[in-house]
Write an enzyme that holds these catalytic residues in place. Structure first.
Site, PDB file in Angstrom:
ATOM      1  N   GLY A   1       0.750  -1.243   0.000  1.00  0.00           N
ATOM      2  CA  GLY A   1       0.000   0.000   0.000  1.00  0.00           C
ATOM      3  C   GLY A   1       0.782   1.295   0.000  1.00  0.00           C
ATOM      4  O   GLY A   1       0.191   2.369  -0.166  1.00  0.00           O
TER       5      GLY A   1
ATOM      6  N   GLU B   1       3.871  -6.669   1.545  1.00  0.00           N
ATOM      7  CA  GLU B   1       3.364  -7.012   0.209  1.00  0.00           C
ATOM      8  C   GLU B   1       3.289  -5.798  -0.706  1.00  0.00           C
ATOM      9  O   GLU B   1       2.222  -5.447  -1.199  1.00  0.00           O
ATOM     10  CB  GLU B   1       1.952  -7.603   0.344  1.00  0.00           C
ATOM     11  CG  GLU B   1       1.827  -8.800   1.246  1.00  0.00           C
ATOM     12  CD  GLU B   1       0.365  -9.175   1.519  1.00  0.00           C
ATOM     13  OE1 GLU B   1      -0.552  -8.387   1.196  1.00  0.00           O
ATOM     14  OE2 GLU B   1       0.149 -10.263   2.067  1.00  0.00           O
ATOM     15  N   PRO B   2       4.399  -5.117  -0.939  1.00  0.00           N
ATOM     16  CA  PRO B   2       4.324  -3.955  -1.818  1.00  0.00           C
ATOM     17  C   PRO B   2       4.164  -4.355  -3.284  1.00  0.00           C
ATOM     18  O   PRO B   2       4.773  -5.334  -3.737  1.00  0.00           O
ATOM     19  CB  PRO B   2       5.683  -3.276  -1.605  1.00  0.00           C
ATOM     20  CG  PRO B   2       6.597  -4.376  -1.197  1.00  0.00           C
ATOM     21  CD  PRO B   2       5.765  -5.393  -0.476  1.00  0.00           C
TER      22      PRO B   2
ATOM     23  N   ARG C   1       2.722  -1.605  -6.040  1.00  0.00           N
ATOM     24  CA  ARG C   1       2.878  -0.373  -6.801  1.00  0.00           C
ATOM     25  C   ARG C   1       4.254   0.276  -6.632  1.00  0.00           C
ATOM     26  O   ARG C   1       4.837   0.751  -7.588  1.00  0.00           O
ATOM     27  CB  ARG C   1       1.799   0.611  -6.337  1.00  0.00           C
ATOM     28  CG  ARG C   1       1.651   1.828  -7.192  1.00  0.00           C
ATOM     29  CD  ARG C   1       0.710   2.835  -6.538  1.00  0.00           C
ATOM     30  NE  ARG C   1      -0.523   2.292  -6.038  1.00  0.00           N
ATOM     31  CZ  ARG C   1      -1.683   2.324  -6.700  1.00  0.00           C
ATOM     32  NH1 ARG C   1      -1.763   2.888  -7.876  1.00  0.00           N
ATOM     33  NH2 ARG C   1      -2.769   1.797  -6.154  1.00  0.00           N
TER      34      ARG C   1
ATOM     35  N   ARG D   1      -6.654   2.997 -15.474  1.00  0.00           N
ATOM     36  CA  ARG D   1      -6.653   3.783 -14.238  1.00  0.00           C
ATOM     37  C   ARG D   1      -7.275   5.181 -14.378  1.00  0.00           C
ATOM     38  O   ARG D   1      -8.047   5.574 -13.522  1.00  0.00           O
ATOM     39  CB  ARG D   1      -5.240   3.881 -13.653  1.00  0.00           C
ATOM     40  CG  ARG D   1      -4.598   2.508 -13.379  1.00  0.00           C
ATOM     41  CD  ARG D   1      -3.330   2.590 -12.537  1.00  0.00           C
ATOM     42  NE  ARG D   1      -3.648   2.963 -11.182  1.00  0.00           N
ATOM     43  CZ  ARG D   1      -3.505   4.157 -10.686  1.00  0.00           C
ATOM     44  NH1 ARG D   1      -2.984   5.123 -11.420  1.00  0.00           N
ATOM     45  NH2 ARG D   1      -3.858   4.416  -9.453  1.00  0.00           N
TER      46      ARG D   1
ATOM     47  N   TYR E   1     -10.411   5.403 -11.943  1.00  0.00           N
ATOM     48  CA  TYR E   1     -10.184   6.105 -10.663  1.00  0.00           C
ATOM     49  C   TYR E   1      -9.914   7.593 -10.853  1.00  0.00           C
ATOM     50  O   TYR E   1      -9.447   8.245  -9.913  1.00  0.00           O
ATOM     51  CB  TYR E   1      -8.954   5.534  -9.938  1.00  0.00           C
ATOM     52  CG  TYR E   1      -8.848   4.038  -9.875  1.00  0.00           C
ATOM     53  CD1 TYR E   1      -9.755   3.277  -9.137  1.00  0.00           C
ATOM     54  CD2 TYR E   1      -7.814   3.377 -10.535  1.00  0.00           C
ATOM     55  CE1 TYR E   1      -9.629   1.903  -9.070  1.00  0.00           C
ATOM     56  CE2 TYR E   1      -7.687   1.997 -10.464  1.00  0.00           C
ATOM     57  CZ  TYR E   1      -8.597   1.277  -9.737  1.00  0.00           C
ATOM     58  OH  TYR E   1      -8.471  -0.085  -9.671  1.00  0.00           O
TER      59      TYR E   1
ATOM     60  N   CYS F   1     -14.913   3.764 -28.114  1.00  0.00           N
ATOM     61  CA  CYS F   1     -16.169   4.509 -28.273  1.00  0.00           C
ATOM     62  C   CYS F   1     -16.865   4.761 -26.948  1.00  0.00           C
ATOM     63  O   CYS F   1     -17.949   4.227 -26.678  1.00  0.00           O
ATOM     64  CB  CYS F   1     -17.071   3.749 -29.221  1.00  0.00           C
ATOM     65  SG  CYS F   1     -16.268   3.529 -30.799  1.00  0.00           S
ATOM     66  N   GLU F   2     -16.238   5.502 -26.088  1.00  0.00           N
ATOM     67  CA  GLU F   2     -16.820   5.893 -24.803  1.00  0.00           C
ATOM     68  C   GLU F   2     -16.193   7.210 -24.411  1.00  0.00           C
ATOM     69  O   GLU F   2     -14.982   7.374 -24.553  1.00  0.00           O
ATOM     70  CB  GLU F   2     -16.432   4.912 -23.686  1.00  0.00           C
ATOM     71  CG  GLU F   2     -17.163   3.633 -23.705  1.00  0.00           C
ATOM     72  CD  GLU F   2     -17.079   2.919 -22.357  1.00  0.00           C
ATOM     73  OE1 GLU F   2     -17.034   3.592 -21.313  1.00  0.00           O
ATOM     74  OE2 GLU F   2     -17.060   1.690 -22.398  1.00  0.00           O
TER      75      GLU F   2
ATOM     76  N   TYR G   1      -0.574  -1.961 -12.178  1.00  0.00           N
ATOM     77  CA  TYR G   1      -2.003  -1.895 -12.478  1.00  0.00           C
ATOM     78  C   TYR G   1      -2.250  -1.304 -13.865  1.00  0.00           C
ATOM     79  O   TYR G   1      -3.237  -0.609 -14.094  1.00  0.00           O
ATOM     80  CB  TYR G   1      -2.763  -1.117 -11.385  1.00  0.00           C
ATOM     81  CG  TYR G   1      -2.475  -1.656  -9.994  1.00  0.00           C
ATOM     82  CD1 TYR G   1      -2.935  -2.918  -9.623  1.00  0.00           C
ATOM     83  CD2 TYR G   1      -1.695  -0.950  -9.078  1.00  0.00           C
ATOM     84  CE1 TYR G   1      -2.640  -3.448  -8.379  1.00  0.00           C
ATOM     85  CE2 TYR G   1      -1.397  -1.468  -7.827  1.00  0.00           C
ATOM     86  CZ  TYR G   1      -1.870  -2.721  -7.484  1.00  0.00           C
ATOM     87  OH  TYR G   1      -1.582  -3.240  -6.242  1.00  0.00           O
TER      88      TYR G   1
HETATM   89  N1  LLP Z   1      -1.684  -6.839  -0.514  1.00  0.00           N
HETATM   90  C1  LLP Z   1      -3.011  -6.901  -0.667  1.00  0.00           C
HETATM   91  C2  LLP Z   1      -3.778  -7.843   0.148  1.00  0.00           C
HETATM   92  C3  LLP Z   1      -3.656  -6.067  -1.597  1.00  0.00           C
HETATM   93  O1  LLP Z   1      -4.960  -6.138  -1.749  1.00  0.00           O
HETATM   94  C4  LLP Z   1      -2.890  -5.173  -2.387  1.00  0.00           C
HETATM   95  C5  LLP Z   1      -3.504  -4.307  -3.378  1.00  0.00           C
HETATM   96  C6  LLP Z   1      -1.492  -5.144  -2.181  1.00  0.00           C
HETATM   97  C7  LLP Z   1      -0.926  -5.986  -1.240  1.00  0.00           C
HETATM   98  C8  LLP Z   1      -0.575  -4.255  -2.965  1.00  0.00           C
HETATM   99  O2  LLP Z   1      -0.836  -2.905  -2.767  1.00  0.00           O
HETATM  100  P1  LLP Z   1       0.153  -1.823  -3.381  1.00  0.00           P
HETATM  101  O3  LLP Z   1       1.470  -1.927  -2.664  1.00  0.00           O
HETATM  102  O4  LLP Z   1       0.310  -2.106  -4.843  1.00  0.00           O
HETATM  103  O5  LLP Z   1      -0.527  -0.536  -3.149  1.00  0.00           O
HETATM  104  N2  LLP Z   1      -5.977  -1.244  -9.238  1.00  0.00           N
HETATM  105  C9  LLP Z   1      -5.745  -0.219  -8.224  1.00  0.00           C
HETATM  106  C10 LLP Z   1      -4.999  -0.765  -7.033  1.00  0.00           C
HETATM  107  C11 LLP Z   1      -5.666  -1.942  -6.383  1.00  0.00           C
HETATM  108  C12 LLP Z   1      -4.889  -2.464  -5.192  1.00  0.00           C
HETATM  109  C13 LLP Z   1      -5.479  -3.728  -4.701  1.00  0.00           C
HETATM  110  N3  LLP Z   1      -4.756  -4.358  -3.638  1.00  0.00           N
HETATM  111  C14 LLP Z   1      -5.019   0.943  -8.868  1.00  0.00           C
HETATM  112  O6  LLP Z   1      -4.740   0.903 -10.065  1.00  0.00           O
HETATM  113  O7  LLP Z   1      -4.739   1.943  -8.201  1.00  0.00           O
END
Ligand code: LLP
Length: 421
Positions: free
Chosen positions: A239, A275-276, A278, A314, A318, A346-347, A375
């Site tokens: 996150g 669990e990184p 992004r 994205r 979002y 076409c949107e 993503y």
């Molecule tokens: N662990 C779990 C349980 C998660 O659900 C997620 C992301 C992560 C780790 C990794 O999070 P990160 O470090 O990447 O922030 N599609 C959206 C993001 C969805 C994230 C879902 N879960 C976007 O494009 O912003």
């Protein structure tokens, strides 16, 4: 810092000029940098130095096997959320004991595949899931290692679609019920409780929500130990946010995040998993596209490019911002003008940016959407029968296509026509 920089007036991916890749694979395409992936992974490794830890890359952000292998070779574990991701991780050479399995809806079949193939732990999100896992494990004659994902009821202060740690979200079990659920887990056959899991959301740009959640995890660890559970692992989720623009707010650095982890849970003697996704893959990728037309509308100019919402969802999903830069560096002081940057789908939603100031660009010019490594490709679809765009991995002065653009025949021949037609 990433490795997409102008050199001699041309955008490079590491040592490779982006136009050279465009020439070889056509547009649009995703392009990833090995050096950036490596650097970002190492930042987390350094941030957690001194703690017994595993950095499990969230494969949902980018699951190309070449990316997975690049990180796996550095020692990364993987966070998977489906049987498909589990299989991909294994296919890329990641051992089962470095894979954690998250997600609210794991099926019995997915559980079986992971138990047979080898798994570090399941992050269990509900009692029915725990019951199912117990049954599957017993039927296979094994014990399933689990962490229970708790929902700490913390506001991650991020986009509502990617916040997961509030009581109203579908994730985890309410922290108030944790002791009860751990007691149930301890009594279930085929279940081995190893720890606690938490993940409060994605693209967090402040440390406070993490701090609130991790303090609750530390308190719960002590309470569960007092209840007689052996809590030896903490999965603290992913996150940590990234800068999507080069101008404004700078999210906390992995090192500061690591210090926070040490401060909040470091004295518990637990093995720590994070669990990184992004932060490792986001700024390690760009989406390169070509301008098709410049169309003058009612009071605004539309830059129509050959990438679309199906390739990079994205912005339309979002309202996310991605910096857009021309591949040929604009002259110093070049005048900028506002454009609506749109794709061919076409949107009206197929809009990447509204009234974005850009230096002069025109038909045939290449542009790059930055921060598209997370993503991006993984959320792409073939909407409008647009082929999934190819992915390219750069390493120094080499590049390789790591997923080829499918041919129209491949796409069309996947459909089958019933006999009666
Ligand atoms: N662990 C779990 C349980 C998660 O659900 C997620 C992301 C992560 C780790 C990794 O999070 P990160 O470090 O990447 O922030 N599609 C959206 C993001 C969805 C994230 C879902 N879960 C976007 O494009 O912003």
């Amino acid at each position: 810092m990433d490795h997409f920089l102008y050199r001699n007036g041309v955008l490079h991916a590491e040592d490779v000029p982006v136009p050279q890749i465009a020439e070889a694979v056509g547009t649009p395409f995703y392009c990833y940098s090995t050096a950036t992936l490596t650097r970002h992974y190492r930042l987390f490794e350094e941030a957690l130095e001194g703690l017994d830890h595993v950095v499990c890359f969230a494969m949902k952000s980018n699951s190309n096997q070449a990316v997975i292998r690049t990180l796996g070779n550095l020692g990364a574990g993987m966070d998977v959320v489906s049987g498909g991701e589990y299989r991909r991780a294994r296919a890329a050479g990641v051992p089962g004991d470095r894979i954690v399995f998250s997600g609210v809806g794991k099926t019995r079949e997915e559980m079986r595949v992971a138990l047979e193939g080898g798994i570090r732990q399941f992050n269990v999100e509900s009692e029915p899931e725990m019951q199912a896992l117990s049954e599957v494990a017993v039927s296979l004659g094994v014990a399933a290692p689990i962490a229970i994902r708790i929902n700490p009821d913390v506001d991650a202060r991020t986009h509502e679609k990617i916040a997961t740690g509030k009581a109203e979200n579908k994730f985890g079990i309410p922290i108030a019920r944790a002791r009860e659920v751990y007691a149930e887990a301890a009594a279930l056959p085929g279940i081995e409780v190893v720890g606690i899991d938490v993940h409060i959301g994605s693209q967090l740009t402040q440390l406070e929500p993490f701090e609130a959640a991790y303090l609750k995890v530390a308190e719960l660890t002590r309470a569960l130990r007092a209840d007689g559970h052996e809590i030896r692992r903490l999965d603290l989720g992913g996150g940590l946010g990234i800068p999507y623009t080069q101008s404004n707010e700078v999210p906390p650095l992995p090192m500061q995040y690591g210090e926070l982890i040490k401060r909040t849970v470091g004295d518990l003697g637990c093995e720590v998993e994070i669990e990184p996704g992004r932060l490792i893959s986001g700024n390690a990728g760009i989406l390169v596209s070509q301008v098709i037309y410049l169309k003058s509308g009612e009071g605004r100019d539309f830059l129509i490019v050959d990438a679309a919402m199906n390739d990079l969802l994205r912005p339309s999903l979002y309202a996310a911002h991605h910096d857009i830069v021309p591949v040929i560096e604009p002259a110093p002081g070049a005048e900028q003008a506002p454009y609506d940057v749109v794709g061919p789908v076409c949107e009206t939603g197929d809009t990447f940016a509204k009234q974005r100031n850009l230096p002069p660009v025109g038909p045939g010019d290449l542009i790059a959407f930055r921060s598209a490594g997370a993503y991006g490709a993984v959320m792409a679809s073939e909407y409008n029968t647009r082929p999934l765009v190819p992915e390219v991995l750069v390493n120094g002065d080499q590049f390789a296509v790591i997923r080829a653009r499918p041919s129209f025949d491949e796409i069309i021949n996947r459909d089958t026509i019933p006999e009666w037609l």
